[in-house]
Motif scaffolding. Sequence first.
Motif, PDB file in Angstrom:
ATOM      1  N   GLU A  15       9.798  -9.238  61.181  1.00 40.02           N
ATOM      2  CA  GLU A  15       9.739  -7.773  61.232  1.00 40.02           C
ATOM      3  C   GLU A  15       9.524  -7.284  62.659  1.00 40.02           C
ATOM      4  O   GLU A  15      10.042  -6.247  63.051  1.00 40.02           O
ATOM      5  CB  GLU A  15       8.602  -7.253  60.342  1.00 40.02           C
TER       6      GLU A  15
ATOM      7  N   ASP B 179      10.577  -8.880  65.286  1.00 37.87           N
ATOM      8  CA  ASP B 179      11.840  -9.148  65.961  1.00 37.87           C
ATOM      9  C   ASP B 179      12.886  -8.083  65.622  1.00 37.87           C
ATOM     10  O   ASP B 179      13.606  -7.613  66.497  1.00 37.87           O
ATOM     11  CB  ASP B 179      12.328 -10.542  65.535  1.00 37.87           C
ATOM     12  N   ARG B 180      12.961  -7.715  64.352  1.00 36.98           N
ATOM     13  CA  ARG B 180      13.961  -6.724  63.938  1.00 36.98           C
ATOM     14  C   ARG B 180      13.559  -5.317  64.345  1.00 36.98           C
ATOM     15  O   ARG B 180      14.369  -4.405  64.323  1.00 36.98           O
ATOM     16  CB  ARG B 180      14.138  -6.768  62.423  1.00 36.98           C
TER      17      ARG B 180
ATOM     18  N   THR C  13      11.137  -3.498  62.805  1.00 34.97           N
ATOM     19  CA  THR C  13      10.650  -2.688  61.698  1.00 34.97           C
ATOM     20  C   THR C  13       9.125  -2.630  61.643  1.00 34.97           C
ATOM     21  O   THR C  13       8.553  -1.755  61.020  1.00 34.97           O
ATOM     22  CB  THR C  13      11.162  -3.235  60.341  1.00 34.97           C
TER      23      THR C  13
ATOM     24  N   ARG D 108      10.958 -16.157  66.330  1.00 35.42           N
ATOM     25  CA  ARG D 108      11.294 -16.571  64.964  1.00 35.42           C
ATOM     26  C   ARG D 108      11.585 -18.068  64.901  1.00 35.42           C
ATOM     27  O   ARG D 108      11.211 -18.737  63.947  1.00 35.42           O
ATOM     28  CB  ARG D 108      12.528 -15.816  64.481  1.00 35.42           C
TER      29      ARG D 108
ATOM     30  N   ALA E 148      14.959   0.408  63.239  1.00 41.78           N
ATOM     31  CA  ALA E 148      15.622  -0.561  62.364  1.00 41.78           C
ATOM     32  C   ALA E 148      14.993  -0.509  60.977  1.00 41.78           C
ATOM     33  O   ALA E 148      13.829  -0.143  60.828  1.00 41.78           O
ATOM     34  CB  ALA E 148      15.478  -1.961  62.943  1.00 41.78           C
TER      35      ALA E 148
ATOM     36  N   SER F 244      15.172  -2.524  56.809  1.00 35.84           N
ATOM     37  CA  SER F 244      15.677  -3.722  56.152  1.00 35.84           C
ATOM     38  C   SER F 244      17.074  -3.435  55.609  1.00 35.84           C
ATOM     39  O   SER F 244      17.290  -2.484  54.872  1.00 35.84           O
ATOM     40  CB  SER F 244      14.744  -4.241  55.063  1.00 35.84           C
TER      41      SER F 244
END
Lengths: 276, 302
Positions: free
Chosen positions: A81, A83-84, A86, A170, B90, B92
């Motif tokens: 999360e 890394d993305r 979010t 990750r 971002a 999911s």
Amino acid sequence: MNAIATIAGREIRDGLRNRWAIGAVLLMAGLALTLAFLGSAPTGVVGASPLEVTVVSLSSLTIFLVPLIALLLSHDAIVGERDRGTLLLLLSYPLSRWHVLFGKFLGHLSILTVATVLGYGAAGVALSFTAGEFDADSLGSFARLVGSSVLLGAVFVALGYLISATVRERATAAGLAIGIWLVLVLLYDMALLGLVVADQGRTISAAAFNWLLLLDPADIFRLINLAGLSRTSLFAGMAGLAEQMQFGRAVLLTALAAWVAVPLALAAFVFSRKEP
Amino acid sequence: MTISQTIFMEGVSKRYGDSYVVRDVDLSIAPGECVAIVGHNGAGKSTLVKMALGLITPTAGRIALLGENPAGRHAMAFRSRIGFLPENVAFSAAMTGREVLRFYARLKQVPLGGADRLLERVGLAAAARRRVGTYSKGMRQRLGLAQALLGEPRVLFLDEPTTGLDIESRQMFYDVMAELRDAGATLLLSSHALSDIEQADRIAIMKAGRMLACGALPELRRLADLPLRIRVHVVDGNAAREFTARRSVQWLDDLRFEMTCADDGKVEAIRSVSLLQGVRDIEVMPPTLVDLCDELTREAAE
């Protein structure tokens, strides 16, 4: 509480969407069914309940498979999360970090529970059609198998979070997850075996050996299931161990629960100190 | 004093090892005000926003958000009235736009119907049941804006809010911003886009972690005291030579030349040019924001 449920709900939905959950169920059911039928073939000779034989083979399956699935689900939970991108947004919402962690834990554990219950349940049901009624003892050890499998899964979910909260990359998390799996599932046992053989009982007493077993959740799981019943332990080759076992089932379950609680608490601690 | 300001920062620094990401920043923003932070990448804008949100704690200095420490215990209580749009937002990818927004609405304890209305507001109603993974950059940005607007926020932090937005979406975004300000919300945005910055009451210029200047755009222009450029396009180049010989001008080609003048000499300069025979066009170019930043940066360095 509302926040925890919301996070858990998202994890479950994500698991279903990514076909993670369905994959885990199919894998567990497929392997459990195969083992149930292959394993029950020769039992007529020994005269044991086919369900108990299945418990022995499924225990071995659990030890390899459940930690693997648990780590696959959990190792990415926080670092992924982050890394993305979010995680930053999530933490700006009115919920604390332990809400996030505990919500994820409940979500992942639900997926794992459903996969185990459905997968092993399918094997149990299929076996009941071919082998007829089971006695209460066998059903008890089967229920214990399913329950302790979920608990073992919880241990590795918690360990996965600890990795995920600690590392920055990750890939590092994935590597560490594999490492933990190798050590706790394979290497620790081998090392312990080697130690016992080399030592020939000179310095390591039976009591000390039992304590050493508690240091590995996979071994605790084995003791709960395989040494639990004298009939089962005969097949599992654990009879000798069972006789010398100084811990009751309650102690073993507590030890396994501690293996969930301690890594989870550590993960929450590390997570709360990290900058998103 | 502290309480009346929506965002209050005093001597705020953030240091990693030996390097300062943010250094000694003072900034206070009143209710209903809109402040834009401008600066190059790595100037410390995002870090400043994260500290104001309480996501990271400053190494030194004091921050109050709505009169409270944003990283403190009481912060949870007003978090639901704060909107945040992070840089490169971002989500999911497996969830649909509607599910994403409802998820955030649940966390903020906002009625789910409000989430659906917001999807419509940002123009995502038609794509609400599609997975976020299939969204374009602009659509994700609009979804990010929608989640920031959940729960009628009193304070909004918008980090690069209009990247990836087309002109139409940008206008929608400015309309939303105007509505929020009419409702008394406080806005802090960081941006590179001039059109975003023009929406702000004040502009804060950051460079290498320091806040170099903070004020309204005309004020900053005065502060930098940069010359304007006047570009003149004539019909006949030779006829203009006599005029240009007496002044310092720069010929761009045979028919166009450029001259500079101070801000207060602008009217005089235009008047003199307009007396010239055969002028086809006059362009007045105020210093750009980039010029302004560079000049203020240079002054600060001296």
